[in-house]
Write a protein that holds these residues in place. Sequence first.
Motif, PDB file in Angstrom:
ATOM      1  N   LEU A 165      -7.757   1.986  -3.371  1.00  0.00           N
ATOM      2  CA  LEU A 165      -6.831   1.185  -2.583  1.00  0.00           C
ATOM      3  C   LEU A 165      -7.562   0.704  -1.334  1.00  0.00           C
ATOM      4  CD1 LEU A 165      -3.968   0.106  -2.134  1.00  0.00           C
ATOM      5  CD2 LEU A 165      -3.360   2.315  -1.121  1.00  0.00           C
ATOM      6  N   ASP A 166      -7.843  -0.586  -1.269  1.00  0.00           N
ATOM      7  CA  ASP A 166      -8.566  -1.160  -0.130  1.00  0.00           C
ATOM      8  C   ASP A 166      -7.592  -1.894   0.782  1.00  0.00           C
ATOM      9  OD1 ASP A 166     -11.313  -1.976  -2.306  1.00  0.00           O
ATOM     10  OD2 ASP A 166     -11.105  -0.274  -0.953  1.00  0.00           O
ATOM     11  N   LEU A 167      -7.610  -1.525   2.053  1.00  0.00           N
ATOM     12  CA  LEU A 167      -6.751  -2.199   3.026  1.00  0.00           C
ATOM     13  C   LEU A 167      -7.365  -3.540   3.415  1.00  0.00           C
ATOM     14  CD1 LEU A 167      -5.516   0.519   5.549  1.00  0.00           C
ATOM     15  CD2 LEU A 167      -4.459  -0.286   3.450  1.00  0.00           C
ATOM     16  N   ALA A 168      -6.557  -4.572   3.359  1.00  0.00           N
ATOM     17  CA  ALA A 168      -7.008  -5.898   3.794  1.00  0.00           C
ATOM     18  C   ALA A 168      -6.600  -6.129   5.240  1.00  0.00           C
ATOM     19  CB  ALA A 168      -6.396  -6.969   2.899  1.00  0.00           C
ATOM     20  N   ARG A 169      -7.187  -7.134   5.847  1.00  0.00           N
ATOM     21  CA  ARG A 169      -6.784  -7.491   7.199  1.00  0.00           C
ATOM     22  C   ARG A 169      -5.396  -8.128   7.168  1.00  0.00           C
ATOM     23  NH1 ARG A 169     -12.493  -9.904   9.695  1.00  0.00           N
ATOM     24  NH2 ARG A 169     -13.708  -8.004   9.313  1.00  0.00           N
ATOM     25  N   LEU A 170      -4.743  -8.101   8.289  1.00  0.00           N
ATOM     26  CA  LEU A 170      -3.377  -8.593   8.365  1.00  0.00           C
ATOM     27  C   LEU A 170      -3.345 -10.114   8.324  1.00  0.00           C
ATOM     28  CD1 LEU A 170      -1.888  -6.311  11.172  1.00  0.00           C
ATOM     29  CD2 LEU A 170      -1.809  -5.964   8.696  1.00  0.00           C
TER      30      LEU A 170
ATOM     31  N   THR B  43      -5.188   5.582   9.090  1.00  0.00           N
ATOM     32  CA  THR B  43      -4.476   6.751   9.614  1.00  0.00           C
ATOM     33  C   THR B  43      -3.003   6.440   9.826  1.00  0.00           C
ATOM     34  OG1 THR B  43      -6.484   7.558  10.683  1.00  0.00           O
ATOM     35  CG2 THR B  43      -4.396   8.396  11.504  1.00  0.00           C
ATOM     36  N   ARG B  44      -2.722   5.259  10.286  1.00  0.00           N
ATOM     37  CA  ARG B  44      -1.329   4.872  10.522  1.00  0.00           C
ATOM     38  C   ARG B  44      -0.566   4.792   9.205  1.00  0.00           C
ATOM     39  NH1 ARG B  44      -0.417   0.196  14.814  1.00  0.00           N
ATOM     40  NH2 ARG B  44      -1.991   1.535  15.761  1.00  0.00           N
ATOM     41  N   LEU B  45      -1.232   4.304   8.169  1.00  0.00           N
ATOM     42  CA  LEU B  45      -0.603   4.249   6.858  1.00  0.00           C
ATOM     43  C   LEU B  45      -0.283   5.650   6.360  1.00  0.00           C
ATOM     44  CD1 LEU B  45       0.204   2.652   4.300  1.00  0.00           C
ATOM     45  CD2 LEU B  45      -2.174   2.850   3.549  1.00  0.00           C
ATOM     46  N   ILE B  46      -1.246   6.574   6.541  1.00  0.00           N
ATOM     47  CA  ILE B  46      -1.000   7.958   6.126  1.00  0.00           C
ATOM     48  C   ILE B  46       0.145   8.559   6.922  1.00  0.00           C
ATOM     49  CG2 ILE B  46      -2.006  10.273   6.091  1.00  0.00           C
ATOM     50  CD1 ILE B  46      -2.982   8.413   3.869  1.00  0.00           C
ATOM     51  N   ARG B  47       0.204   8.226   8.200  1.00  0.00           N
ATOM     52  CA  ARG B  47       1.281   8.750   9.036  1.00  0.00           C
ATOM     53  C   ARG B  47       2.639   8.269   8.532  1.00  0.00           C
ATOM     54  NH1 ARG B  47       1.104   6.277  14.664  1.00  0.00           N
ATOM     55  NH2 ARG B  47      -1.001   7.162  14.630  1.00  0.00           N
ATOM     56  N   GLU B  48       2.713   6.986   8.149  1.00  0.00           N
ATOM     57  CA  GLU B  48       3.972   6.462   7.641  1.00  0.00           C
ATOM     58  C   GLU B  48       4.317   7.101   6.292  1.00  0.00           C
ATOM     59  OE1 GLU B  48       7.436   4.232   7.342  1.00  0.00           O
ATOM     60  OE2 GLU B  48       6.109   4.545   9.054  1.00  0.00           O
ATOM     61  N   PHE B  49       3.324   7.293   5.453  1.00  0.00           N
ATOM     62  CA  PHE B  49       3.541   7.942   4.172  1.00  0.00           C
ATOM     63  C   PHE B  49       4.048   9.363   4.395  1.00  0.00           C
ATOM     64  CE2 PHE B  49       3.424   8.699  -0.141  1.00  0.00           C
ATOM     65  CZ  PHE B  49       2.494   9.626  -0.559  1.00  0.00           C
ATOM     66  N   ALA B  50       3.457  10.067   5.369  1.00  0.00           N
ATOM     67  CA  ALA B  50       3.891  11.431   5.678  1.00  0.00           C
ATOM     68  C   ALA B  50       5.335  11.451   6.142  1.00  0.00           C
ATOM     69  CB  ALA B  50       2.985  12.031   6.751  1.00  0.00           C
TER      70      ALA B  50
ATOM     71  N   GLU C 163       0.825  -1.206   0.000  1.00  0.00           N
ATOM     72  CA  GLU C 163       0.000   0.000   0.000  1.00  0.00           C
ATOM     73  C   GLU C 163       0.863   1.260   0.000  1.00  0.00           C
ATOM     74  OE1 GLU C 163      -2.426  -3.310   1.715  1.00  0.00           O
ATOM     75  OE2 GLU C 163      -0.382  -2.602   1.868  1.00  0.00           O
ATOM     76  N   LEU C 164       1.963   1.214   0.760  1.00  0.00           N
ATOM     77  CA  LEU C 164       2.883   2.359   0.744  1.00  0.00           C
ATOM     78  C   LEU C 164       3.467   2.558  -0.655  1.00  0.00           C
ATOM     79  CD1 LEU C 164       4.785   1.992   4.134  1.00  0.00           C
ATOM     80  CD2 LEU C 164       3.467   3.982   3.389  1.00  0.00           C
ATOM     81  N   ALA C 165       3.803   1.462  -1.279  1.00  0.00           N
ATOM     82  CA  ALA C 165       4.335   1.556  -2.642  1.00  0.00           C
ATOM     83  C   ALA C 165       3.289   2.127  -3.594  1.00  0.00           C
ATOM     84  CB  ALA C 165       4.795   0.183  -3.117  1.00  0.00           C
ATOM     85  N   GLU C 166       2.027   1.767  -3.384  1.00  0.00           N
ATOM     86  CA  GLU C 166       0.957   2.299  -4.223  1.00  0.00           C
ATOM     87  C   GLU C 166       0.830   3.805  -4.056  1.00  0.00           C
ATOM     88  OE1 GLU C 166      -0.643   0.388  -6.265  1.00  0.00           O
ATOM     89  OE2 GLU C 166      -2.358   1.570  -6.933  1.00  0.00           O
ATOM     90  N   LEU C 167       0.923   4.277  -2.816  1.00  0.00           N
ATOM     91  CA  LEU C 167       0.862   5.717  -2.577  1.00  0.00           C
ATOM     92  C   LEU C 167       2.059   6.433  -3.192  1.00  0.00           C
ATOM     93  CD1 LEU C 167      -0.393   5.763   1.130  1.00  0.00           C
ATOM     94  CD2 LEU C 167      -1.681   6.450  -0.901  1.00  0.00           C
ATOM     95  N   GLU C 168       3.216   5.816  -3.051  1.00  0.00           N
ATOM     96  CA  GLU C 168       4.418   6.404  -3.659  1.00  0.00           C
ATOM     97  C   GLU C 168       4.258   6.507  -5.170  1.00  0.00           C
ATOM     98  OE1 GLU C 168       7.133   7.605  -2.373  1.00  0.00           O
ATOM     99  OE2 GLU C 168       7.464   6.759  -0.380  1.00  0.00           O
TER     100      GLU C 168
END
Length: 998
Positions: free
Chosen positions: A214-219, A42-49, A16-21
């Motif tokens: 982009l849909d987040l799946a469960r871990l 939100t955590r994904l956005i934080r990491e992207f930021a 997902e991070l790669a997709e945002l990049e």
Amino acid sequence: MNVRAMGPALVGRSAELAELEGALAAAPGAVLLGGEAGLGKTRLIREFAARLNEPPGTGGPRARLLVGGCLELGSDGLPFAPFTTVLRGLVRDIGIDGVAGLVPRGDTGGLARLLPEFGEPESDAASGEERARLFEVVLVLLERLAERGPVVLVIEDAHWADRSTRDLLAFLVRNMGAVPLLIVVTYRTDELHRTHPLRPLLGALERTDRVRRLDLARLSRTDVAALVTAALGQAPTPGLVERIAARSEGNPLFVEALLDDDGTLACELPESLRDLLLAGVQRLPEETQDVLRDASGGGTRIEHALLAAVSGLDDTALTRVLRPAVAANVLVVDGDGYAFRHALIREAVHDDLLPGEYTRLHTRYAQALENDPGLVPSGRLWVELSHHWLAAHDATWALVASWRAAADARKALAYAECLTMLSRVLELWDRVPDAATRIGADHVKVLEDATSAADQAGEYDRGVKLATAALREIEEGEGIGVRAASMLELRARMRYQLARPGFVEDLRTAVTALEGAPPTALRARVLSTLATYVRLTTDIGQARAAAEESLAIAREMNDPVVEAEALMTLFCADIDYSNDPIQIAEVEEAALRSGNHRVALRYAVIKSHYLEGAGRHEEAEAVARRGKEQAREYGVSRTQGTFLCINQAEPLVSLGRWDEALAVLGHAIEQDPAITIRTSLLVLHGEVALARGDLDTARSRLAGAREVMNLKMKWLKTQDYFATLRLEARVALAEGRYDAVIDVARQVVDQAGLPDDARYAWPVLSLGARACAELGGAASAALEAFVERTATLHAGGPLLRAMRLTFEAEAARGRGVLDLAAWDAAAAAWQELGNPYHRAEALTAAAEAALAGGDHEAADHGAADHRAADHGAAAERLQTAAGLAAGLGAAPLSARIDDLRRRVRAPRRAGADAAAPLGLTPREYEVLRLVSEGRSNRDIAEALFISVKTASVHVSNILGKLGVANRGEAAATAHRQRLFAVLTEVPAQGASPGGSPP
């Protein structure tokens, strides 16, 4: 209970991070980021930021991040809330004047509708024109900001967005120009019921160019393990990850909420999470909430008919009442029933019940099921009744149902579930005065059944405790007899699995208890087990005698299971890898005839072990792989299946299929295997890591194996003990600690006579001989001890023969002789077995021997011809070895081969020819050059690929010929004679002009 705060860890989101990049790189564009509550948007956005703020060089952050969130106030909430937040942050960053410089004519009046800091709006009118103007101003602001550098605008929680926010968002996505502007919209998919106003907007935006969803799946289970480890700051306790993964269903928020501060599983849901989960339920009509409370008692999924019976509603009424829950996505239709969207929603609703409601609800469930067992699928009735009667606090009927449920589970080979039900019977026993009458079995019988279930489920620690309790009651009631002997045999097997002392003593006590009794299957089984464990000592004769008696009883009793067990034990008592296959075929026939899954799996272990020891690696791997599949079918993959991982990985390592082997080993280690099998897993993993140059991992695996062996030193299993020594010797060899290698090999010398001795002793003794070669004469006594020890070892079968040939070649090197023929014979033996690594090692040593043979002392043309021929022979072997090592990824061996290949290609230095000065031979001349450079004997040996002992002999000869007393005087003589001044390199005869110096 404390509520764990949300941690910073982000796992399982690299894609997902790669997709945002990628979206940022392709901007302009938009990403619609959806997922259930708690999946980490939100955590994904934080990491992207954070990544955006990491300057790639000195140019500052990669992009400006603007973030605004929608408020949970419904569709009539605060208008433009996220954009107000964005503007406020921008003003804080660049000031009002800075913002004014970005809008048309510097007029910020339109923005005053969003932020009071910009003054009063130009007009009080709220026309469509004013709205369009506001939208245009915001668009221009963002575009001009993006012209200065990439901009990422994040609108969070769009499922709560008001109508104005949705309209502005749609306008921006559809109208942004060719600037590096990326808009990211996050929303909860579980909030989007059919009539949610965001749904049509998302559908429309998806059809727009430059928009990606982009849909987040469960871990996954692996990601849950990583998240738990990060949250705890240490490795979780065994089994915790599985329980967390099962209850959280891969939702990161729930994973963290389920962890208590002490690193254990929360027994209840944290209040804050419960409130989160209940919020959607509490918005539903009261009658719907009532039925959801009823449904919560039936589990995550409940049949429509069962819910109707429990709620007392007819089909029509129930359908009407549940429709709002389905529309709100709290319940989903699942076949002929309903399922809570998430298990934790059901738990939250259920835990919200008052005590009286809770008891009455489960009583209604139990009564409904007793009145109509067909309300639940076949096989679930007694488990369901056990659960509901227990929840209803009716101990009598809970005990009866649990006993019946245990029988059903046992019939289905569900051993862990059987143990759970029997444990419940034991817990309830004292609360039911006539318990034995109710179930038709006494307390000891329940303990015996529970012990057996624990053994079959691999819960050995619990099993030992249950067996001990049963034995205590048996001894008090009837003394040590047949019933006690059965429990003693079972406890012995579990103690062995736990590597705890006392298992042999238990078996001997059991044999004594059965003396004088007629032959029985129990006595045959006890003798077979005794033979299996006694053979871990050096008393192989006693093991064979016990196995033979067991086999005789089994055949007299015509018991195929015991006969197969006895045959396998007898086969293993003194295994011979040169045996005719007829013997293993007899064992196989007996195992198949038994029809017993435990016997079948044990046979898979024995046969794969035998085939590997016989050098039949492909067959061994196939047998072990099929055995693992059987173990999975029988539900014992964590125990017997993990054992078979060793027997699958070992031939994979032998065959050079190291990546496959590592995958098998990694999976097995993750299963938290029993201590009795952990050592081999760690050793094999460490050896592959070391062969690939990962010394740190090898050391770590060695430390783990040593820790296990420290617990098992009261009894020595050759496969574990000598294998650990083998890894220890290899690590010490890689570190250049040759004395330590010899100390390790001495332990094999001291521990003679263990079962399966040769297979595991030969490799350690070979490593010891290799260390002796490095130490030269100082290690001659140790080398002779190793040679003497090999006189006691068998070499039957092609694998042991290859091991013997390798030792003989290493021993010759230890005596200062590089025996080309010996190494060629070893290489050929390994090639026949299909073992690329050991073949490459042998070929490399053969090349060293060929090079050493090429340095003839005679100063004639024949010597030069011999040198050319031997260099060619070395080059041929090295070429093959290099290909093998490269294919394996064996970096250290590849480096060693490359060094040798450079020597083969290198020209000899000027002066280092047949006419070397001062009466020195060409080899002595080379040695003197290295002495003059201050090299030690070990350095010289490594540089010239000779043993340390040979280097020492050359140095002594040089001192005598030069008439000097020490190395320093020899170096001074070479300096005075200017023997090693800068000379012109000339190709040696037969060498390529393009060769490089050594």
